[in-house]
Motif scaffolding. Structure first.
Motif, PDB file in Angstrom:
ATOM      1  N   ILE A 561     -40.749 -30.558 -48.594  1.00  0.00           N
ATOM      2  CA  ILE A 561     -39.909 -30.181 -47.446  1.00  0.00           C
ATOM      3  C   ILE A 561     -40.422 -28.876 -46.853  1.00  0.00           C
ATOM      4  N   GLN A 562     -40.543 -28.852 -45.542  1.00  0.00           N
ATOM      5  CA  GLN A 562     -40.911 -27.635 -44.822  1.00  0.00           C
ATOM      6  C   GLN A 562     -39.806 -27.319 -43.803  1.00  0.00           C
ATOM      7  N   PRO A 563     -39.459 -26.030 -43.611  1.00  0.00           N
ATOM      8  CA  PRO A 563     -40.005 -24.890 -44.334  1.00  0.00           C
ATOM      9  C   PRO A 563     -39.489 -24.856 -45.767  1.00  0.00           C
ATOM     10  N   ASP A 564     -40.301 -24.252 -46.643  1.00  0.00           N
ATOM     11  CA  ASP A 564     -39.954 -24.189 -48.052  1.00  0.00           C
ATOM     12  C   ASP A 564     -39.235 -22.875 -48.331  1.00  0.00           C
ATOM     13  N   SER A 565     -38.079 -22.977 -48.958  1.00  0.00           N
ATOM     14  CA  SER A 565     -37.263 -21.823 -49.375  1.00  0.00           C
ATOM     15  C   SER A 565     -37.010 -20.860 -48.215  1.00  0.00           C
ATOM     16  N   PRO A 566     -36.489 -21.342 -47.072  1.00  0.00           N
ATOM     17  CA  PRO A 566     -36.243 -20.437 -45.944  1.00  0.00           C
ATOM     18  C   PRO A 566     -35.033 -19.549 -46.193  1.00  0.00           C
ATOM     19  N   VAL A 567     -35.011 -18.403 -45.503  1.00  0.00           N
ATOM     20  CA  VAL A 567     -33.849 -17.523 -45.482  1.00  0.00           C
ATOM     21  C   VAL A 567     -33.303 -17.587 -44.062  1.00  0.00           C
ATOM     22  N   LEU A 568     -32.035 -17.960 -43.890  1.00  0.00           N
ATOM     23  CA  LEU A 568     -31.455 -18.222 -42.583  1.00  0.00           C
ATOM     24  C   LEU A 568     -30.239 -17.345 -42.366  1.00  0.00           C
ATOM     25  N   ALA A 569     -29.863 -17.218 -41.109  1.00  0.00           N
ATOM     26  CA  ALA A 569     -28.682 -16.436 -40.756  1.00  0.00           C
ATOM     27  C   ALA A 569     -27.454 -17.326 -40.738  1.00  0.00           C
ATOM     28  N   VAL A 570     -26.282 -16.701 -40.888  1.00  0.00           N
ATOM     29  CA  VAL A 570     -25.014 -17.423 -40.773  1.00  0.00           C
ATOM     30  C   VAL A 570     -24.862 -17.909 -39.333  1.00  0.00           C
ATOM     31  N   HIS A 571     -24.324 -19.118 -39.176  1.00  0.00           N
ATOM     32  CA  HIS A 571     -24.091 -19.741 -37.865  1.00  0.00           C
ATOM     33  C   HIS A 571     -25.395 -19.967 -37.114  1.00  0.00           C
ATOM     34  N   SER A 572     -26.442 -20.322 -37.845  1.00  0.00           N
ATOM     35  CA  SER A 572     -27.717 -20.648 -37.200  1.00  0.00           C
ATOM     36  C   SER A 572     -28.082 -22.093 -37.505  1.00  0.00           C
ATOM     37  N   LYS A 573     -29.113 -22.576 -36.858  1.00  0.00           N
ATOM     38  CA  LYS A 573     -29.602 -23.940 -37.070  1.00  0.00           C
ATOM     39  C   LYS A 573     -31.077 -23.883 -37.467  1.00  0.00           C
ATOM     40  N   SER A 643     -32.928  -8.598 -32.287  1.00  0.00           N
ATOM     41  CA  SER A 643     -33.603  -8.621 -30.995  1.00  0.00           C
ATOM     42  C   SER A 643     -33.739 -10.054 -30.516  1.00  0.00           C
ATOM     43  N   ILE A 644     -33.989 -10.200 -29.207  1.00  0.00           N
ATOM     44  CA  ILE A 644     -34.156 -11.516 -28.588  1.00  0.00           C
ATOM     45  C   ILE A 644     -35.461 -11.504 -27.806  1.00  0.00           C
ATOM     46  N   MET A 645     -36.262 -12.555 -27.948  1.00  0.00           N
ATOM     47  CA  MET A 645     -37.510 -12.674 -27.193  1.00  0.00           C
ATOM     48  C   MET A 645     -37.469 -13.961 -26.385  1.00  0.00           C
ATOM     49  N   ILE A 646     -37.823 -13.839 -25.083  1.00  0.00           N
ATOM     50  CA  ILE A 646     -37.840 -15.000 -24.189  1.00  0.00           C
ATOM     51  C   ILE A 646     -39.268 -15.523 -24.109  1.00  0.00           C
ATOM     52  N   THR A 647     -39.378 -16.845 -24.177  1.00  0.00           N
ATOM     53  CA  THR A 647     -40.674 -17.490 -23.947  1.00  0.00           C
ATOM     54  C   THR A 647     -40.486 -18.592 -22.915  1.00  0.00           C
ATOM     55  N   PRO A 648     -41.485 -18.763 -21.997  1.00  0.00           N
ATOM     56  CA  PRO A 648     -42.669 -17.919 -21.845  1.00  0.00           C
ATOM     57  C   PRO A 648     -42.294 -16.575 -21.225  1.00  0.00           C
ATOM     58  N   PHE A 661     -36.905 -21.910 -20.118  1.00  0.00           N
ATOM     59  CA  PHE A 661     -37.099 -20.695 -20.905  1.00  0.00           C
ATOM     60  C   PHE A 661     -36.362 -20.855 -22.229  1.00  0.00           C
ATOM     61  N   LYS A 662     -36.924 -20.313 -23.301  1.00  0.00           N
ATOM     62  CA  LYS A 662     -36.320 -20.342 -24.621  1.00  0.00           C
ATOM     63  C   LYS A 662     -36.007 -18.922 -25.064  1.00  0.00           C
ATOM     64  N   ALA A 663     -34.890 -18.763 -25.791  1.00  0.00           N
ATOM     65  CA  ALA A 663     -34.509 -17.464 -26.331  1.00  0.00           C
ATOM     66  C   ALA A 663     -34.548 -17.555 -27.854  1.00  0.00           C
ATOM     67  N   ASP A 676     -33.483 -20.277 -32.744  1.00  0.00           N
ATOM     68  CA  ASP A 676     -33.432 -20.665 -31.328  1.00  0.00           C
ATOM     69  C   ASP A 676     -32.008 -20.447 -30.822  1.00  0.00           C
ATOM     70  N   LEU A 677     -31.835 -19.465 -29.931  1.00  0.00           N
ATOM     71  CA  LEU A 677     -30.507 -19.126 -29.388  1.00  0.00           C
ATOM     72  C   LEU A 677     -30.379 -19.517 -27.921  1.00  0.00           C
ATOM     73  N   THR A 678     -31.216 -20.442 -27.467  1.00  0.00           N
ATOM     74  CA  THR A 678     -31.255 -20.794 -26.036  1.00  0.00           C
ATOM     75  C   THR A 678     -29.879 -21.154 -25.504  1.00  0.00           C
ATOM     76  N   THR A 679     -29.116 -21.964 -26.268  1.00  0.00           N
ATOM     77  CA  THR A 679     -27.798 -22.402 -25.781  1.00  0.00           C
ATOM     78  C   THR A 679     -26.700 -21.406 -26.126  1.00  0.00           C
ATOM     79  N   ALA A 680     -27.021 -20.345 -26.918  1.00  0.00           N
ATOM     80  CA  ALA A 680     -25.994 -19.397 -27.346  1.00  0.00           C
ATOM     81  C   ALA A 680     -25.978 -18.124 -26.492  1.00  0.00           C
ATOM     82  N   VAL A 681     -27.118 -17.814 -25.847  1.00  0.00           N
ATOM     83  CA  VAL A 681     -27.190 -16.582 -25.062  1.00  0.00           C
ATOM     84  C   VAL A 681     -26.627 -16.803 -23.664  1.00  0.00           C
ATOM     85  N   TYR A 682     -26.440 -15.678 -22.934  1.00  0.00           N
ATOM     86  CA  TYR A 682     -26.019 -15.748 -21.532  1.00  0.00           C
ATOM     87  C   TYR A 682     -27.223 -15.374 -20.668  1.00  0.00           C
TER      88      TYR A 682
END
Length: 730
Positions: A561-573, A643-648, A661-663, A676-682
Motif C-alpha cells: 500500500i502506498q503511501p506507506d505509514s503516512p502521517v495525516l492531519a485531522v479532518h483531512s483526506k 501554509s497554503i500553496m496554489i498550483t499552478p 487551480f489547486k490549493a 488537497d484543500l481545493t474545496t475547503a479554502v475560499y
C-alpha cells in the motif's frame, strides 16, 4: 324662477309703503301702521348630492334652505319628498332613502314653491354575511362531505355561493376541500374550514374521526371441498379510507345451512353433507359472504394388508387395498395401480396378487390417484443343496484383500449368490481374516483356509499370503494450479499392500507430460513456465501415480500500500493505492480492492481507497484481493495548517476559457503529508472584470477568463492566506 318673482314682489311692496309714508297722509299712517318685510326661500341644497347606494341599504338625505335674508335652515323634515322611480328607491317624509333594486331614480324636495332634485344610483346589493351548512362537521377518514355556503345580501336576499367562494382548510393533511366545497377526510384530526368572498368570510370546525368499516370481503369468494374436509375463510374489512385489515378474529361467522357446513369463530368451515351454503362474516353490522359447495367425500388415505409378509419362492400372497375417505368411511378399493419395487424378486398383478420369484425383500406399492401405501414382502429361498466358494485357491500379498463369493445351488435347480447370507470363517486369522461379506484380508505370510457355511452346508478355498508390495503411489497436492513463474513442491507417497505408507519423493522418478508448461526436477519441485496443463507423474518400479497441474496466468502473490505509514492531519483526506506483486515477478496497480480501517471512528476509508480522518490516533489500513492482504499504519496528528500553496503559480487562458487551480495545505508537523484543500479554502480574485474564480463545490478553484488582463488568485483557509497565483487572460 319662483324665487325671483317673490323677491320682486317684496321690493315693490316695500317701495309702495315708503311712498305712502312720504306723502304725509297722517290718516293713512295711523290707520296702517308700519309692517316688517317678509323673508322668502331663495334655494334648496341636498347633502349628499349625487347619491350612490347598494340595493337594500338606506341613506339619510338632508335639505338646507337658503333665504332672502342670507340665512339658511335645515328643511329636511319640512320639505315635500318624491322619488321618480319608487320601485328603485323610496324616500320617507324625513328624507330617509331606501334602496330597493338596482337602477336609477330622481329624488326631489319642494318647499314654498322652491324645488330641488338629486340623482340616485342604486347598485347591486352588498354581501353582508356567509352561512355554512353544516356549521359543524364530523366525518370519518376516507369519507367526503359537501359543505354549502349561503350569502346574505343587503337587500335581504340570499344566494348559494358554494362554487363562488374561496375555500380553505387549515390542515390539508387532515382534510382537504375542493373549489366547490367538497370536503375529503384524509386522516384522524381536526381542521378549520374557511369560506371567503371578498372581505366576508366564515369558518366551521371539521373533526375527522377514525375510518369506519364500509364493507367486508370474505375469501375465498367461492370454495369447494369434500364432505369431512375443512375450508379456512378469511374476512377482510374494507374501511372508509380504502385501507384493509384482516378481521377474521373480530367478525361474527355464520353458515346459512349448518346441516351442510358449520363455521367456527375463526372462520374455519367444517363440512357435514353434500350441498351448498353461504358463509357470512359480520362486524359492526357490515356483512360479507362467500359461497361454499360441499361435494362427495373423497379418498384421503389407502392402507394395504397385510403390510408385512413372507412367502417362499414361487408362492403367492393376496394384498387388499382399503380406502379411508374424508367423511371417515372406509371401503375396499378395486381400481388400484399395483407395482413391485423389484420384479426380479416378486411380481404383482392388477388384482394385488404377489408372486415370489427369488429370495429377497421387495416393496409392493398400491396407488389410487395421489395416494399410495406399501407392503414389505420377503421372498424366502428354496432349499439349499450345496455351496461353491470362489476363487478356490487365490494368492495375496500381505495387506491386500480378496473378495470371495459363495454360490448356493438349490433343490429347484436354481443357483444363487449367498455371499451375504453365508457365515464366513478363516482357520488361521493370524494369516488372513474374512468379514461377514466374504472379504478376506491378508495379514501375514502363510496359508489359511477360508470357509462359507449356510443351512447346514459349507465349502472352502485355500488362500496363500505373500510379502507386502507397493500397491499405489499418491502425489500431493492433487489437481492443483499455479500462476506462471511460481513453483510447486510435489510429494510422492507409496501405499503398500498392507496399507502402510512411506514417503518416496526422493526415490521415485519424476516427469512432466508437457515440459513447455511445467518442469519437475528429481526432488519433485515443479516450475510453472507457461499457461496450460501438464501431468506430473512419479514412477516406482512398475507402479506409477500422477496428477494434473494447471499453469494459470501469473497470480497475485502479495499486496503493498502506498503511501506507506503516512502521517495525516485531522479532518483531512488521503488517497491510497494498492500495488500487487505477481508470481511472475511483475507488479501492477490493483483495481477491485476491498479497503478497510481498523478504527473507522478515527479514520474511515471508502471503496476507492480514499481515507477521511476524524480524530487524532492511528489506524491500520488493509487492502484485500483474491485472498491476499496488504496493510500499513496511518497516524493522524492534530497539527494545524501552516501554509497554503496554489498550483499552478501562473496560468494563461483566452477570454471565456477556464483554468483549474489547486490549493495544497502544508502542516506545522513536517511529518504530515500535504493535503488537497481545493474545496475547503475560499478563493478570491483581485479583479473580477478580468477573471473570476469559483467556490462552488466540485467547481471550486476553477478560474474563468473574462477580458484581457492579469489578475491574482488567492486561497484563504481560516487565517492562512496563500501567496497569489498569476492568471493572465488574453
Amino acid at each position: 324662477m319662483k324665487s325671483c318673482s317673490s323677491l320682486l314682489f317684496a321690493l315693490v311692496l316695500l317701495m309702495s309703503l315708503t311712498i305712502v309714508n312720504c306723502g304725509g297722509d297722517s290718516h293713512t299712517s295711523s290707520t296702517h301702521p308700519s309692517q316688517p318685510p317678509q323673508v322668502a326661500i331663495v334655494s334648496l341644497t341636498f347633502s349628499p348630492d349625487p347619491v350612490a347606494i347598494p340595493a337594500g341599504k338606506t341613506q339619510q338625505i338632508s335639505v338646507t334652505g337658503s333665504y332672502s335674508d342670507n340665512t339658511s335652515k335645515d328643511l329636511t323634515s319640512a320639505v315635500t319628498w318624491n322619488s321618480s322611480e319608487a320601485s328603485v328607491a323610496s324616500i320617507s317624509s324625513s328624507g330617509l332613502l331606501t334602496a330597493l333594486k338596482k337602477g336609477s331614480t330622481t329624488i326631489s324636495a319642494t318647499s314654498g314653491g322652491v324645488s330641488k332634485t338629486v340623482a340616485v344610483t342604486v347598485t347591486d346589493p352588498l354581501l353582508m354575511s356567509l352561512l355554512l351548512s353544516p356549521d359543524v362537521v364530523t366525518i370519518p377518514a376516507g369519507k367526503v362531505q359537501q359543505i354549502s355556503v349561503t350569502g346574505s345580501y343587503s337587500d335581504n336576499t340570499s344566494q348559494d355561493l358554494s362554487s363562488v367562494v374561496t375555500w380553505n382548510s387549515s390542515d390539508v393533511g387532515v382534510a382537504s376541500i375542493s373549489s366547490s366545497g367538497l370536503l375529503t377526510a384524509l386522516k384522524k384530526g381536526s381542521t378549520t374550514i374557511t369560506a371567503t368572498s371578498g372581505d366576508v368570510s366564515t369558518t366551521t370546525a371539521a373533526t375527522v374521526t377514525d375510518p369506519i368499516l364500509t364493507s367486508v370481503l370474505v375469501l375465498p369468494s367461492t370454495g369447494s371441498v369434500a364432505i369431512g374436509q375443512a375450508q379456512q375463510f378469511v374476512a377482510y374489512g374494507i374501511y372508509s379510507d380504502s385501507s384493509a385489515k384482516d378481521i377474521s378474529a373480530l367478525a361474527a361467522w355464520r353458515s346459512d345451512d349448518t346441516s351442510i357446513a358449520s363455521v367456527n369463530a375463526a372462520g374455519l368451515a367444517s363440512t357435514l353433507s353434500r350441498g351448498s351454503t353461504k358463509i357470512t362474516a359480520t362486524l359492526s353490522d357490515v356483512t360479507g359472504s362467500a359461497d361454499l359447495a360441499v361435494t362427495a367425500a373423497v379418498l384421503q388415505e389407502i392402507d394395504l394388508t397385510p403390510d408385512i409378509a413372507s412367502i417362499p419362492a414361487g408362492a403367492s400372497e393376496q394384498l387388499v387395498a382399503t380406502g379411508t375417505f374424508s367423511d371417515g368411511s372406509t371401503q375396499d378399493l378395486s381400481s388400484v395401480l399395483w407395482s413391485s419395487g423389484d420384479e426380479s424378486i416378486a411380481t404383482v398383478d392388477s388384482n394385488g396378487l404377489v408372486k415370489g420369484l427369488v429370495a429377497g425383500t421387495v416393496i409392493i406399492t398400491g396407488q389410487v390417484g395421489d395416494y399410495t401405501d406399501t407392503a414389505v414382502i420377503t421372498v424366502l429361498p428354496a432349499t439349499l443343496v450345496s455351496i461353491a466358494v470362489t476363487p478356490a485357491a487365490p494368492s495375496l500379498a500381505t495387506g491386500t484383500t480378496q473378495q470371495f463369493t459363495a454360490t448356493g445351488t438349490f433343490t429347484d435347480g436354481s443357483t444363487q449368490d449367498i455371499t451375504n447370507i453365508a457365515t464366513w470363517s478363516s482357520d488361521s486369522p493370524e494369516v488372513a481374516t474374512i468379514n461377514a461379506a466374504g472379504l478376506a484380508k491378508a495379514v501375514a505370510e502363510g496359508t489359511a483356509v477360508i470357509s462359507a457355511s449356510s443351512g447346514g452346508k459349507s465349502a472352502a478355498a485355500t488362500l496363500v499370503v505373500t510379502p507386502a508390495v507397493v500397491a499405489s503411489i499418491k502425489i500431493a497436492p492433487a489437481d492443483s494450479s499455479m500462476g506462471v513463474g511460481g513453483t510447486q513442491q510435489f510429494t510422492a507417497t507409496g501405499v503398500f499392500s498392507d496399507s502402510t505408507t512411506q514417503d518416496l519423493t526422493n526415490q521415485v522418478t519424476w516427469l512432466s507430460s508437457n515440459a513447455n508448461v511445467g518442469l519437475v526436477n528429481s526432488a519433485g519441485m515443479a516450475n510453472a513456465i507457461a499457461q496450460g496443463t501438464t501431468t506430473i507423474g512419479a514412477a516406482y518400479g512398475d507402479v506409477t501415480g500422477s496428477t494434473s497441474w494447471t499453469v494459470t496466468p501469473a497470480t497475485l502473490a502479495s499486496i503493498s500500500i502506498q503511501p506507506d505509514s503516512p502521517v495525516l492531519a485531522v479532518h483531512s483526506k488521503q488517497g491510497f493505492v494498492a500495488t500487487g506483486k505477481f508470481t511472475d515477478g511483475s507488479t501492477a496497480v490493483l483495481a477491485g480492492i476491498s479497503w478497510s480501517s481498523s478504527k473507522p471512528k478515527i479514520a474511515s476509508i471508502n471503496g476507492s481507497g480514499l481515507l477521511r480522518t476524524k480524530r487524532q490516533g492511528s489506524v491500520t489500513i488493509k487492502a484485500s484481493l483474491n485472498g491476499k492482504t496488504g496493510s500499513t499504519t496511518a497516524t493522524i496528528s492534530s497539527s494545524p495548517v501552516a501554509s497554503i500553496m496554489i498550483t499552478p503559480v501562473t496560468a494563461t487562458v483566452s477570454a471565456g476559457n477556464t483554468q483549474q487551480f489547486k490549493a495544497m495545505g502544508y502542516f506545522a508537523d513536517p511529518a504530515l503529508l500535504p493535503q488537497d484543500l481545493t474545496t475547503a479554502v475560499y478563493w478570491t480574485t483581485d479583479n473580477y472584470r478580468v477573471g473570476t474564480v469559483s467556490n462552488a463545490g466540485n467547481n471550486a478553484g476553477i478560474a474563468t477568463g473574462v477580458s484581457a488582463g492579469t489578475v491574482h488568485i488567492t486561497a484563504t483557509y481560516g487565517s492562512i492566506v496563500s501567496d497569489p497565483a498569476s492568471f493572465t487572460v488574453q
